[in-house]
Write an enzyme that holds these catalytic residues in place. Sequence first.
Site, PDB file in Angstrom:
ATOM      1  N   CYS A  88       0.835  -1.216   0.000  1.00 64.98           N
ATOM      2  CA  CYS A  88       0.000   0.000   0.000  1.00 64.98           C
ATOM      3  C   CYS A  88       0.862   1.255   0.000  1.00 64.98           C
ATOM      4  O   CYS A  88       0.659   2.159  -0.811  1.00 64.98           O
ATOM      5  CB  CYS A  88      -0.918  -0.023   1.221  1.00 64.98           C
ATOM      6  SG  CYS A  88      -1.868   1.476   1.392  1.00 64.98           S
ATOM      7  N   CYS A 115      -1.633   1.721  -2.996  1.00 64.23           N
ATOM      8  CA  CYS A 115      -2.620   2.795  -2.784  1.00 64.23           C
ATOM      9  C   CYS A 115      -2.016   4.199  -2.789  1.00 64.23           C
ATOM     10  O   CYS A 115      -2.511   5.096  -3.468  1.00 64.23           O
ATOM     11  CB  CYS A 115      -3.320   2.629  -1.436  1.00 64.23           C
ATOM     12  SG  CYS A 115      -3.380   0.983  -0.739  1.00 64.23           S
ATOM     13  N   LYS A 165      -0.071   5.404  -5.986  1.00 60.33           N
ATOM     14  CA  LYS A 165      -1.105   5.410  -7.039  1.00 60.33           C
ATOM     15  C   LYS A 165      -2.004   6.630  -6.920  1.00 60.33           C
ATOM     16  O   LYS A 165      -2.254   7.344  -7.889  1.00 60.33           O
ATOM     17  CB  LYS A 165      -1.907   4.109  -6.934  1.00 60.33           C
ATOM     18  CG  LYS A 165      -3.028   3.920  -7.878  1.00 60.33           C
ATOM     19  CD  LYS A 165      -4.424   4.140  -7.414  1.00 60.33           C
ATOM     20  CE  LYS A 165      -4.917   3.853  -6.063  1.00 60.33           C
ATOM     21  NZ  LYS A 165      -5.724   2.703  -5.870  1.00 60.33           N
ATOM     22  N   TYR A 174      -9.606  -3.071 -10.944  1.00 67.29           N
ATOM     23  CA  TYR A 174      -9.443  -1.674 -10.547  1.00 67.29           C
ATOM     24  C   TYR A 174      -8.048  -1.142 -10.888  1.00 67.29           C
ATOM     25  O   TYR A 174      -7.910   0.014 -11.303  1.00 67.29           O
ATOM     26  CB  TYR A 174      -9.800  -1.477  -9.067  1.00 67.29           C
ATOM     27  CG  TYR A 174      -8.774  -1.907  -8.046  1.00 67.29           C
ATOM     28  CD1 TYR A 174      -7.898  -0.990  -7.489  1.00 67.29           C
ATOM     29  CD2 TYR A 174      -8.681  -3.232  -7.617  1.00 67.29           C
ATOM     30  CE1 TYR A 174      -6.966  -1.375  -6.541  1.00 67.29           C
ATOM     31  CE2 TYR A 174      -7.756  -3.629  -6.673  1.00 67.29           C
ATOM     32  CZ  TYR A 174      -6.896  -2.694  -6.135  1.00 67.29           C
ATOM     33  OH  TYR A 174      -5.967  -3.081  -5.200  1.00 67.29           O
ATOM     34  N   GLU A 217      -7.509   2.128 -13.146  1.00 67.87           N
ATOM     35  CA  GLU A 217      -6.863   3.294 -12.544  1.00 67.87           C
ATOM     36  C   GLU A 217      -5.653   3.736 -13.374  1.00 67.87           C
ATOM     37  O   GLU A 217      -5.489   4.922 -13.676  1.00 67.87           O
ATOM     38  CB  GLU A 217      -6.436   2.962 -11.107  1.00 67.87           C
ATOM     39  CG  GLU A 217      -7.633   2.843 -10.181  1.00 67.87           C
ATOM     40  CD  GLU A 217      -7.298   2.398  -8.760  1.00 67.87           C
ATOM     41  OE1 GLU A 217      -8.146   2.574  -7.885  1.00 67.87           O
ATOM     42  OE2 GLU A 217      -6.194   1.862  -8.528  1.00 67.87           O
ATOM     43  N   ARG A 233     -15.867  -6.353 -12.489  1.00 67.18           N
ATOM     44  CA  ARG A 233     -16.927  -7.335 -12.217  1.00 67.18           C
ATOM     45  C   ARG A 233     -17.699  -7.091 -10.928  1.00 67.18           C
ATOM     46  O   ARG A 233     -18.900  -7.294 -10.866  1.00 67.18           O
ATOM     47  CB  ARG A 233     -16.269  -8.721 -12.129  1.00 67.18           C
ATOM     48  CG  ARG A 233     -16.723  -9.663 -13.181  1.00 67.18           C
ATOM     49  CD  ARG A 233     -15.972 -10.963 -13.107  1.00 67.18           C
ATOM     50  NE  ARG A 233     -14.540 -10.817 -12.904  1.00 67.18           N
ATOM     51  CZ  ARG A 233     -13.814 -11.617 -12.110  1.00 67.18           C
ATOM     52  NH1 ARG A 233     -14.391 -12.580 -11.449  1.00 67.18           N
ATOM     53  NH2 ARG A 233     -12.505 -11.446 -12.002  1.00 67.18           N
ATOM     54  N   HIS A 242     -26.827  22.301   0.070  1.00 70.12           N
ATOM     55  CA  HIS A 242     -26.842  22.825  -1.287  1.00 70.12           C
ATOM     56  C   HIS A 242     -25.838  23.967  -1.449  1.00 70.12           C
ATOM     57  O   HIS A 242     -25.691  24.752  -0.525  1.00 70.12           O
ATOM     58  CB  HIS A 242     -28.268  23.324  -1.567  1.00 70.12           C
ATOM     59  CG  HIS A 242     -28.459  23.798  -2.955  1.00 70.12           C
ATOM     60  ND1 HIS A 242     -28.514  22.939  -4.038  1.00 70.12           N
ATOM     61  CD2 HIS A 242     -28.597  25.060  -3.451  1.00 70.12           C
ATOM     62  CE1 HIS A 242     -28.696  23.650  -5.143  1.00 70.12           C
ATOM     63  NE2 HIS A 242     -28.740  24.932  -4.820  1.00 70.12           N
ATOM     64  N   GLU A 296     -25.585  16.127  -2.244  1.00 67.18           N
ATOM     65  CA  GLU A 296     -26.997  16.307  -1.887  1.00 67.18           C
ATOM     66  C   GLU A 296     -27.895  15.361  -2.692  1.00 67.18           C
ATOM     67  O   GLU A 296     -29.012  15.067  -2.300  1.00 67.18           O
ATOM     68  CB  GLU A 296     -27.422  17.762  -2.070  1.00 67.18           C
ATOM     69  CG  GLU A 296     -27.526  18.232  -3.508  1.00 67.18           C
ATOM     70  CD  GLU A 296     -27.933  19.712  -3.613  1.00 67.18           C
ATOM     71  OE1 GLU A 296     -28.966  20.085  -3.058  1.00 67.18           O
ATOM     72  OE2 GLU A 296     -27.179  20.486  -4.250  1.00 67.18           O
TER      73      GLU A 296
HETATM   74  P1  FAD Z   1       1.463  -6.123   1.922  1.00 69.93           P
HETATM   75  O1  FAD Z   1       1.161  -4.705   2.215  1.00 69.93           O
HETATM   76  O2  FAD Z   1       1.642  -6.527   0.507  1.00 69.93           O
HETATM   77  O3  FAD Z   1       2.745  -6.511   2.770  1.00 69.93           O
HETATM   78  C1  FAD Z   1       3.371  -7.752   2.649  1.00 69.93           C
HETATM   79  C2  FAD Z   1       4.857  -7.543   2.879  1.00 69.93           C
HETATM   80  O4  FAD Z   1       5.469  -8.799   3.084  1.00 69.93           O
HETATM   81  C3  FAD Z   1       5.560  -6.928   1.673  1.00 69.93           C
HETATM   82  O5  FAD Z   1       6.217  -5.735   2.076  1.00 69.93           O
HETATM   83  C4  FAD Z   1       6.559  -8.003   1.213  1.00 69.93           C
HETATM   84  O6  FAD Z   1       7.756  -7.451   0.722  1.00 69.93           O
HETATM   85  C5  FAD Z   1       6.758  -8.783   2.506  1.00 69.93           C
HETATM   86  N1  FAD Z   1       7.170 -10.185   2.318  1.00 69.93           N
HETATM   87  C6  FAD Z   1       6.588 -11.122   1.545  1.00 69.93           C
HETATM   88  N2  FAD Z   1       7.184 -12.322   1.719  1.00 69.93           N
HETATM   89  C7  FAD Z   1       8.175 -12.133   2.634  1.00 69.93           C
HETATM   90  C8  FAD Z   1       9.137 -12.984   3.243  1.00 69.93           C
HETATM   91  N3  FAD Z   1       9.185 -14.286   2.953  1.00 69.93           N
HETATM   92  N4  FAD Z   1      10.019 -12.462   4.132  1.00 69.93           N
HETATM   93  C9  FAD Z   1       9.986 -11.125   4.454  1.00 69.93           C
HETATM   94  N5  FAD Z   1       9.077 -10.283   3.905  1.00 69.93           N
HETATM   95  C10 FAD Z   1       8.180 -10.774   3.018  1.00 69.93           C
HETATM   96  N6  FAD Z   1      -5.961  -1.207  -1.292  1.00 69.93           N
HETATM   97  C11 FAD Z   1      -6.834  -0.263  -0.854  1.00 69.93           C
HETATM   98  O7  FAD Z   1      -7.454  -0.446   0.204  1.00 69.93           O
HETATM   99  N7  FAD Z   1      -7.033   0.896  -1.566  1.00 69.93           N
HETATM  100  C12 FAD Z   1      -6.360   1.160  -2.719  1.00 69.93           C
HETATM  101  O8  FAD Z   1      -6.562   2.208  -3.329  1.00 69.93           O
HETATM  102  C13 FAD Z   1      -5.420   0.192  -3.178  1.00 69.93           C
HETATM  103  N8  FAD Z   1      -4.704   0.419  -4.297  1.00 69.93           N
HETATM  104  C14 FAD Z   1      -3.763  -0.484  -4.697  1.00 69.93           C
HETATM  105  C15 FAD Z   1      -3.040  -0.206  -5.851  1.00 69.93           C
HETATM  106  C16 FAD Z   1      -2.093  -1.106  -6.302  1.00 69.93           C
HETATM  107  C17 FAD Z   1      -1.294  -0.790  -7.531  1.00 69.93           C
HETATM  108  C18 FAD Z   1      -1.883  -2.314  -5.568  1.00 69.93           C
HETATM  109  C19 FAD Z   1      -0.861  -3.307  -6.041  1.00 69.93           C
HETATM  110  C20 FAD Z   1      -2.604  -2.610  -4.426  1.00 69.93           C
HETATM  111  C21 FAD Z   1      -3.553  -1.692  -3.979  1.00 69.93           C
HETATM  112  N9  FAD Z   1      -4.333  -1.932  -2.845  1.00 69.93           N
HETATM  113  C22 FAD Z   1      -5.257  -1.007  -2.423  1.00 69.93           C
HETATM  114  C23 FAD Z   1      -4.229  -3.204  -2.103  1.00 69.93           C
HETATM  115  C24 FAD Z   1      -3.378  -3.033  -0.847  1.00 69.93           C
HETATM  116  O9  FAD Z   1      -2.116  -2.535  -1.188  1.00 69.93           O
HETATM  117  C25 FAD Z   1      -3.252  -4.399  -0.132  1.00 69.93           C
HETATM  118  O10 FAD Z   1      -4.539  -4.907   0.107  1.00 69.93           O
HETATM  119  C26 FAD Z   1      -2.504  -4.277   1.189  1.00 69.93           C
HETATM  120  O11 FAD Z   1      -1.223  -3.724   1.015  1.00 69.93           O
HETATM  121  C27 FAD Z   1      -2.392  -5.672   1.844  1.00 69.93           C
HETATM  122  O12 FAD Z   1      -1.617  -5.599   3.008  1.00 69.93           O
HETATM  123  P2  FAD Z   1      -0.833  -6.882   3.515  1.00 69.93           P
HETATM  124  O13 FAD Z   1      -0.280  -6.521   4.854  1.00 69.93           O
HETATM  125  O14 FAD Z   1      -1.680  -8.077   3.417  1.00 69.93           O
HETATM  126  O15 FAD Z   1       0.339  -7.105   2.479  1.00 69.93           O
END
Ligand code: FAD
Length: 449
Positions: free
Chosen positions: A44, A49, A52, A179, A183, A206, A438, A443
């Site tokens: 994120c 997020c 972006k 999305y 975007e 979808r 308004h 509204e």
């Molecule tokens: P992540 O935030 O992905 O964190 C996982 C972390 O684990 C990563 O930093 C990775 O490097 C680390 N990792 C993985 N495997 C290992 C390992 N073996 N050892 C050590 N580290 C590891 N969500 C929204 O709510 N609003 C939005 O507008 C939105 N826009 C998005 C736009 C894009 C382009 C993308 C790709 C995603 C977007 N999302 C959005 C989704 C959002 O980013 C994710 O839902 C959110 O980051 C999930 O959090 P998480 O903690 O599950 O995983």
Amino acid sequence: MPADYDYDLFTIGAGSGGVRASRVAAAHGAKVAVAEEYRVGGTCVIRGCVPKKMLVYGAHFAEDLEDARKFGWTLGECRFDWKALRDNVLADVDRLNGAYTDTLQNHGVEIFHERARITGEHEITLAGGRTVTARYILVATGATPHVPECPGSELGITSNEAFHLDDVPRRVLIAGGGYIANEFAGIFNQFGAHVTIVNRSDLILRQYDESLRDRLLKISVTKGIDFRFHAEFRGIEKTDDGALRVAMTGYDDIEVDCVLFATGRVPNTGGLGLESIGVELGDKGEVKVDRFSRTNRDHVYAVGDCTDRVQLTPVAIREGQAFADTVFGNNPTTVDYDAIPSAVFSHPPMAGVGMTEGEARNKLGTVKVYQSDFRPMKHVLAGRNERSLYKMICDGDNDRIVGLHMIGPEAPEIMQAAAIAVKAGLTKADFDATVALHPTMAEELVLMR
Ligand code: FAD
């Protein structure tokens, strides 16, 4: 807890879910470590997020500057400098990366800046070779872009790389209809690229309401974005002049300068060693968990995108918080997945909460649909022929609002407030009882017919 283990909690992944869980567990008194293989903050903050949304803001100036003339402004020559925007965005990502790192450190969480994998019941091995033990292991490894297999697919990029491009490509092909695809289509289109969206099915977005999807499609086409539906990639090859020639089913080949795969995100669980201790995974590699985010192994939990429940940041954060409160705060907590609002930061953006009209008709039988199809005042003066659409779906039996959907300027901002009312179970009559503010676009929510 007895000190048999190096840590009470070891979190793998410092993204939205992992950071919240680690910080709160530490605040509850646990000894916590977290491993992050890329950058603290996760998808994120680093490549999702946040950057972006900043590009979306940057892109919007294209139309705002054009419209400004109709509002009496005389503008000099306007030029867009991608590198300036990119570097400013990446600098802010660095700032956030530091802020998240500080938050963890201020809570006494130890950070390992390396990849981790599970190598024993309670054992984690870091890429550098060090082995540590923990009473509880939290898997918070997120998801990773899925790239369809086809010859030359390595010539394409994903959203991960899109934030680092050297220039705005003149012609971009975006694969996917979700999305992220829509975007980035809006972003590149506003920056002057010719964008073609190529999708396997004949639908975009979808999960969103049918009428809003149609509206976005029409507006996108008007803005010059091309769509190719029912097209499967056959291959990508580099031409002599450095362009990419893409072959697909049902259409002529197309030459572009960049292919962006936005074809879904899959749980990032490969090579983590989960199977070695018997943690059950689903068909997509998602970690299977119960409502407390616990796997079939009592000491292993998983939160966020790697569980493939709802892939959104606020959901991952809530799951991380609920996990920490349950396991370390002596307060069993689950996450309520009902009526989660979501948005697409397209041009214009759309947002929704609850059921679409189709879902409501299938589930409830009788539904009442109200809508407002209007041209925002700002667009009228600007001479912009772009209509917004708000749609409210109510349960026919009791008037309760079961879905609310909007496309138009600031739709996600308006939706966050309106979603509270939908979540609270309010009715159409409750909305109507509120006097309009308004003149606003919002509204329309209390004036729908
Ligand atoms: P992540 O935030 O992905 O964190 C996982 C972390 O684990 C990563 O930093 C990775 O490097 C680390 N990792 C993985 N495997 C290992 C390992 N073996 N050892 C050590 N580290 C590891 N969500 C929204 O709510 N609003 C939005 O507008 C939105 N826009 C998005 C736009 C894009 C382009 C993308 C790709 C995603 C977007 N999302 C959005 C989704 C959002 O980013 C994710 O839902 C959110 O980051 C999930 O959090 P998480 O903690 O599950 O995983």
